[in-house]
Write an enzyme that holds these catalytic residues in place. Sequence first.
Site, mmCIF file in Angstrom:
data_model
loop_
_atom_site.group_PDB
_atom_site.id
_atom_site.type_symbol
_atom_site.label_atom_id
_atom_site.label_comp_id
_atom_site.label_asym_id
_atom_site.label_seq_id
_atom_site.Cartn_x
_atom_site.Cartn_y
_atom_site.Cartn_z
ATOM 1 N N SER A 188 -43.236 35.318 85.310
ATOM 2 C CA SER A 188 -43.746 34.501 85.640
ATOM 3 C C SER A 188 -45.122 33.770 85.200
ATOM 4 C CB SER A 188 -44.119 35.377 86.973
ATOM 5 O OG SER A 188 -44.989 36.083 86.865
ATOM 6 N N LYS A 189 -45.646 33.229 86.288
ATOM 7 C CA LYS A 189 -47.090 32.595 85.879
ATOM 8 C C LYS A 189 -48.344 33.943 85.615
ATOM 9 C CE LYS A 189 -47.301 28.620 88.017
ATOM 10 N NZ LYS A 189 -46.188 27.884 89.542
ATOM 11 N N ARG A 190 -47.701 35.481 85.915
ATOM 12 C CA ARG A 190 -48.814 35.828 85.217
ATOM 13 C C ARG A 190 -48.378 36.385 84.062
ATOM 14 N NH1 ARG A 190 -46.632 41.051 85.803
ATOM 15 N NH2 ARG A 190 -44.915 40.676 86.170
ATOM 16 N N HIS A 191 -47.422 35.985 83.219
ATOM 17 C CA HIS A 191 -47.651 35.732 81.567
ATOM 18 C C HIS A 191 -48.184 35.111 81.335
ATOM 19 C CE1 HIS A 191 -43.727 38.674 84.036
ATOM 20 N NE2 HIS A 191 -44.531 39.443 82.567
ATOM 21 N N ALA A 192 -47.757 33.763 81.338
ATOM 22 C CA ALA A 192 -48.198 32.592 80.896
ATOM 23 C C ALA A 192 -47.969 31.851 82.193
ATOM 24 C CB ALA A 192 -47.713 32.505 79.457
#
Length: 371
Positions: A241-245
């Site tokens: 998800s956007k949390r990772h990249a």
Amino acid sequence: MASVRTRFAPSATGALHVGGVRTALFSYLFARHFGGRFVLRIEDTDRQRSTQAWVDEIVGALQWLRIEWDEGPFFQTQRMDLYRETIERLLDKGLAYRCTCTPDELEAKRKVAMQGGGSLGYDRHCRPGFGPGPIAGRPAAIRFAVPTEGEAVIDDLVKERVVFRYADVDDFVIARSDGWPTYNLVVTVDDAAMEISHVIRGDDLLPSTPKQIALYQALDAPVPSFAHLPQVLGVDRARLSKRHAATAVTSYRELGYYPDALVNFLARLGWSHGDQEVFSRTELIHAFSLQNVGKSAGVFNLEKLDWLNFQYLKARTPEELASDLRPFMASRGIVVPGDDAWLAKMAGTLRERAKTLGELTDMAGFYLADD
Ligand code: GLU
């Protein structure tokens, strides 16, 4: 292998994500490896959510990565006649039937079944020979009459053998009451009409595969081979998800990654070839095989992408870097004073410290400010 035909079938309802483009890449590499054909089909039947802007973004992202298709793009909304004819054919053969159960009625039955521990599937109220049948005068959806016994056996090229009992598969809707066909119908009709030999897609679609196999059989069409790819996860093994990249492919373009570095990175997400990490396009096409796609999820490691991009950046001459940088900087609204020789000199000085064109541009700001 006899005439390999693969396809990528993105829905036009959002940006092309890292997981989706990895599916496209594997389908493309598989076709190229066997000298086959790769088809691009845009699934745009979701009228609320599909837009031309998403189509443009998906097509643009594939072009940027040079994941080149041989046929298409085809658009499902332009193929409605074919779907309608197929539905009529299934109705005529008694392999589909009209269903007038309303959403409220279905929901009420589901609630009762949940309390009583019964089956949550459709109770075949409207199927001839199974229930009282449809109610005249009501709008009707069309359901597919799933075989009541037997099994759908998938010898998946990644997951190996997966078996679904038809008794566990619902009589699914193939056309809504307004006549609009559903995903399982259109995907099967198209894969059959386009003579797709290998359906390579994410394993989130595995539960729909027995429905599609039953449809191929009803249509007397050959069942293709399937390869269901494990999902792409973040380094903490949670769904990426956007949390990772950044998850949208276009973000990597904006950040200044090389398309070939991203392709190299995506190829290694779940596929391996010995210890080799850096592959040219030709090497990828030569080495790619589904046998070497792992059964477990591919992990998206941004540090590895940075490392790979650095390898590609390092291999550029200062002059090549200058010609990469000028349009990239222009896309960020930076006008470079001086000629390419100046840019090449600056890039030559800074490049050991930058992993992307974006970082190189940020560092160059120092020189630009100083004029
Ligand atoms: N359009 C579907 C999706 O984007 C994929 C269909 C398929 O590959 O079968 O999830």
